[in-house]
Each structure stands twice: as C-alpha cells, then as structure tokens.
Design a protein around this motif. Structure first.
Motif: not given
Length: 360
Positions: A135-138, A85-89, A108-113, A76-81
């Motif tokens: 899944x880095x920041x776009x 929208x949260x983007x999970x991996x 630090x991480x917009x999404x999880x790793x 699960x990705x962190x809660x986004x700003x």
C-alpha cells in the motif's frame, strides 16, 4: 476453488484443474459502517486469497474472515509521522499458510508489507507461492515529489522477494500510481467534484481542506443559482475518499474542456516511475497481460478515473494466468461496489496444473 458466485465469470478451464485466485481490495478507512457491503462483495469475488488495504478495524476484519471461511493474517503498520493515521493491511486466505512475515521498515515503508507463503492445491505443478502486499504512499498533493518514495518502497519489497529467487510470487495491492501507457479520465472526475462543491455538498465534509476567507462565495465553490438545490448526502465512501487538492486547482479545472484530448494532456503530467520499476524488474502486469487496451479503472468507484490497484506476477506465472478483471465496474455488483468503498476489487486467477506448451 469455490463455486461460481453471482457477478463473477466462471473459470475458462475445464472442471478439475487446480486453480487459485488472488484479489486486492482497498476497503477505505477501516470499513466504517460499510462492512455488510464489503463482506457481500468479497463473498461474490470468492477469491482464494485476498489482500486488504486500510484494514484498520481488526475485529471487523476478523469477523468478515470468519463469516467467509478465511484464515486471517493481520499486519500492523509502522507508527506514522505526526498527524498521519496508520493504515494496516491484512490477507485473507483459504489456502494453507506455511509461514508469514510482517515487514515494518519505517525508514522506507510508510505502511507495512505482508509476505505470505501459501501451499497450493493438490495436483498443482507449483508446490508453494509467495504473496507480497503493498500500500504505497499516496500524497497526491505532492505530485511527482512522492513518486521517489513509491519507487523506494517497491525496491524494498522487491528486495524481500529477491531473497527467494526460486519461488514464484505475486506483488499486489494499492500502488497509488498509474502505469505507463494507461489513460486516465480526469476531466469527468473533476467535473463531478466541482458539481458537488458548487451545490454545497462538500462544504461540511471538508475533504478539500480549508478555503481561504473571502473565496467561499465564489462561483467555483458554491454557485448562488444552485446553493439552495436539494442534494442527496454523499455516502461515506465518497466523502472520505476525495483527494485533498490545493484550493487554486478547482477554478482552473473549471475552464478545462472535458474530453479525451484534455485527459491525455493531464495524463502525460502524471509520474509513472513506480509501476515502470515493476515492469523493468521483470514482473507481469496481470490485467494488461490479458487486456492490453482496456481502461479497467479501479478508483474511485463513484467516478472511475484511473487504475491504481494492481496484481503483478513473476514470469512463468503469466503463462498460467487465465483471468484478471476489475470486479463491480458494471453489472449486478456495480451498486454494491459503489457503496462498499472508493476502490473496486481486482481479481486474477491462475491455472497451477499442466499447461500446453506454446507453439514454436
């Protein structure tokens, strides 16, 4: 480890060598109504381990994993700003999973790793491999201002890996960044976008953001000569995967000449620090190790223009790399890949058995 499917080249190694293959694949907005295509493409790729980005529909990912015989590791990705929208991996694995961690560091991480420790096949010279997904920041509309975010995200993932310096590992996923030396094919991409805008195909999709009042009748938005043209509806993978760009960009792009020279100029303006940070840290770009000059564009499938999906390996693993390719750019899987997502999968295969010493 599996049989060779249609559309995939067989391993160049003789039968009996212990090999493992890894793939990365951004499936676009959770897969939507494209799961039959995504599943069929993954079946053809037949990788031992697959990293999925934008795997937002957990039940659908679990069904695909079950159909294809994978164990599912879901992060699960962190809660986004606000308004994001949260983007999970997810990671799908046919190798035994020893343990795994989901790194969620929202400062630090917009999404999880995901950090996944994998047991290797019998006969391997390496007992355990570690996989780190990204899944880095776009934020392409921010241009170079988003690149420091990507560099920080990668530094964090590199820090996770540095806690176990003895372990061979890979960092794979959607980097949303172009590598130093890589060319792009921007003018063909934007020519296609402008064509869709002129014919009105994008007017309802709204992927380009709101158009200021009074400009909707200008030629670069909808050409009167083509306004009544019958245009096939764009698939979801195209509509949803279009970049959001300032409205002023499009009339400027119309006057640019198409060709390699213009692409080279536009490419020189792209920030490339994120991928450069991986190379400076000693990682091997698997695709470039085997194909130094290939374009190997990974995105978007409807008008390939850039390589932003990567598999990086620690030194030592590069001597075991036997195959790395973008799947679906051409051949039997091309149409399937175009329908499945706006990204192509990328797969790399490693020989974990004995390797011949390099000549002196």
């Amino acid at each position: 480890m599996g049989s060779t499917p249609v559309g995939q080249r067989p391993s160049p190694l003789p039968a009996g060598y212990p090999t493992v293959s890894f793939a990365t694949y951004n499936i676009l907005l959770g897969g939507g109504g494209r799961w039959s295509e995504i599943t069929e493409l993954l079946r053809s790729v037949d990788a031992d381990v697959v990293a999925l980005q934008e795997a937002d529909d957990r039940p659908a990912v679990a069904r695909a994993a079950d159909q294809l015989g994978y164990q599912l590791i879901y992060g699960i990705a962190p809660t986004p700003p606000q308004r994001a929208v949260a983007r999970h991996q997810a990671v799908l694995s046919r190798l035994p999973v020893a343990r795994w961690l989901n790194h969620r560091e929202p400062t630090v991480l917009l999404r999880n790793s995901l950090e996944v420790w994998l047991e290797t096949p019998p006969g391997s010279q390496i007992n355990r491999l570690c996989l780190h997904t990204v899944h880095l920041t776009a934020a392409f509309q921010r241009r170079g201002r988003a690149e420091p975010n990507r560099v920080r995200e990668l530094a964090t993932v590199q820090g996770h890996a540095a806690q176990h310096p003895e372990a061979p590992h890979l960092v794979i996923g959607d980097f949303n960044s172009v590598a130093p030396g890589d060319r792009i094919q921007a003018t063909d991409f934007f020519a296609q976008i402008n064509l869709w805008r002129k014919t009105g195909v994008l007017q309802e999709a709204g992927a380009m953001g709101p158009i200021p009042p009074g400009l909707s009748r200008l030629r670069w938005w909808q050409d009167p000569e083509t306004a009544d043209a019958v245009v096939e509806e764009l698939p979801e993978a195209v509509r949803s995967g279009l970049p959001r760009l300032p409205w002023l960009v499009h009339p400027l792009l119309e006057v640019l000449p198409r060709g390699d020279a213009t692409d080279a100029v536009l490419g020189a303006l792209l920030p490339r620090a994120a991928v450069r940070s991986m190379l400076r840290a000693g990682y091997i770009d698997c695709l470039r190790a085997l194909h130094p000059r290939a374009s190997a564009f990974t995105c978007p499938t409807y008008q390939p223009a850039a390589r932003i999906d990567y598999l990086f390996a620690t030194r030592g693993l590069d001597r075991r790399l036997v195959r790395c390719e973008v799947v679906g750019r051409s051949g039997e899987l091309a149409e399937l890949a175009r329908r499945a997502s706006d990204h192509f999968p990328v797969v790399a295969e490693f020989n974990l058995g004995q390797i011949r010493p390099r000549p002196l």
